[in-house]
Design an enzyme around this catalytic site. Sequence first.
Site, PDB file in Angstrom:
ATOM      1  N   GLU A 139      10.917  12.602  15.736  1.00  0.00           N
ATOM      2  CA  GLU A 139      10.852  14.255  15.358  1.00  0.00           C
ATOM      3  C   GLU A 139       9.651  14.766  16.086  1.00  0.00           C
ATOM      4  OE1 GLU A 139      13.364  15.689  13.748  1.00  0.00           O
ATOM      5  OE2 GLU A 139      14.354  14.321  12.698  1.00  0.00           O
ATOM      6  N   HIS A 162       7.309  16.431   7.560  1.00  0.00           N
ATOM      7  CA  HIS A 162       8.626  16.361   7.206  1.00  0.00           C
ATOM      8  C   HIS A 162       8.987  15.278   6.140  1.00  0.00           C
ATOM      9  CE1 HIS A 162      12.858  15.926   7.289  1.00  0.00           C
ATOM     10  NE2 HIS A 162      12.851  14.722   7.885  1.00  0.00           N
ATOM     11  N   HIS A 164      11.737  13.901   2.444  1.00  0.00           N
ATOM     12  CA  HIS A 164      13.054  14.152   2.052  1.00  0.00           C
ATOM     13  C   HIS A 164      12.714  14.144   0.278  1.00  0.00           C
ATOM     14  CE1 HIS A 164      14.584  11.364   5.347  1.00  0.00           C
ATOM     15  NE2 HIS A 164      14.082  12.498   5.751  1.00  0.00           N
ATOM     16  N   GLU A 192       3.914  29.670 -11.364  1.00  0.00           N
ATOM     17  CA  GLU A 192       2.863  29.913  -9.987  1.00  0.00           C
ATOM     18  C   GLU A 192       3.607  29.575  -8.662  1.00  0.00           C
ATOM     19  OE1 GLU A 192      -0.840  27.350 -10.976  1.00  0.00           O
ATOM     20  OE2 GLU A 192      -1.405  28.973 -12.329  1.00  0.00           O
ATOM     21  N   HIS A 233      19.081  17.419   3.889  1.00  0.00           N
ATOM     22  CA  HIS A 233      18.336  16.533   4.734  1.00  0.00           C
ATOM     23  C   HIS A 233      16.866  16.341   4.162  1.00  0.00           C
ATOM     24  CE1 HIS A 233      16.643  14.462   8.730  1.00  0.00           C
ATOM     25  NE2 HIS A 233      16.151  14.358   7.702  1.00  0.00           N
TER      26      HIS A 233
HETATM   27  O1  2HA Z   1      11.544   9.974  10.515  1.00  0.00           O
HETATM   28  O2  2HA Z   1      13.177  11.406   8.229  1.00  0.00           O
HETATM   29  O3  2HA Z   1      14.604  12.884  10.171  1.00  0.00           O
HETATM   30  C1  2HA Z   1      12.950   9.774  10.144  1.00  0.00           C
HETATM   31  C2  2HA Z   1      13.432  11.090   9.468  1.00  0.00           C
HETATM   32  C3  2HA Z   1      14.425  11.917  10.354  1.00  0.00           C
HETATM   33 ZN    ZN Z   2      14.333  13.251   7.737  1.00  0.00          ZN
END
Ligand code: 2HA
Ligand code: ZN
Length: 295
Positions: A139, A162, A164, A192, A233
């Site tokens: 990424e 990034h 999840h 808040e 995602h």
């Molecule tokens: O790195 O989360 O979106 C793994 C991920 C790709």
């Molecule tokens: Zn991801």
Amino acid sequence: MGFMDELKKAGKELKRSLMDIKTAPFVEEMCRLTANMYRLGWDERNGGNISYMLDEKEVAEYLDLNNVIRVIPLMGVEEGKFDCSALAGKIFIVTGTGKYFKNVQEDPEANLGIVRVAENNKGLELLWGYSDGGRTTSELPAHLMCHMARLKVDPQNRVVIHSHPTNTLAMNYVHELDEKKFTHTLWEMCTECIVVFPEGVGILPWMLCGTNTIGEATAEKMSDYRLVVWAMHGVYGSGRTLDETFGLIETVEKASQIYMLTCNLPRINTITDAQLKEIAEFFKVDYRKDFLNLK
Ligand code: 2HA
Ligand code: ZN
């Protein structure tokens, strides 16, 4: 040479010698953060990635900046289609492709890398890490696009994360994916929130990850938002420090958790739009007024 001269010479050499990179605050912080995020359940398997722009002078205390271990090509981008020359010379610490957040703390040298963006889009110069022959996260082009977009808005931006986060992801399946409505719901869930993300959150529809297209779309959203939801995602968050960026994602995730805990129950109380306005004005934040329904 007299005794004092020798002592002086030894002292100078010691100063010139580099400190152990594993004790660098930025490496230790990356270890703590990835371990934390793993424990929160947001980064299963190889899920999630982090890029953190470092100060060259600080890195030079630990690494010889003239010693390039190898050059890593940028993955997932067609040659000539991705221009990161605006970041040439910048140094980042980045999680490795296929690596697990779970394992960073016990072996940072294999799971993390420190890379410098080469001149003329010629890839990344590895200065430390990826000791088992690894590379930067797939990424990274998306991250670099986000860095370039955020730096235009905030020259002090350093971090892109990034992840999840569980409840934020859950909320994607049961809440309309409209930026105004989604932000409004989050703001209502904790007092808040409107102070932590007064600009709201951006949302991208489901898209294929690891491509130029999603990177460009994320970066475009990042001109307006520090947090962008990748539908079904995860999220991309940005900020000036690892703590600030983590805190932003954590706050969105907390609000999503409250939503998921309450969305199937009769709603008896809420924070009103007038109250949200009152909080935002009291804390003097520049909030998205059009995301409230004020008369
Ligand atoms: O790195 O989360 O979106 C793994 C991920 C790709
Ligand atoms: Zn991801």
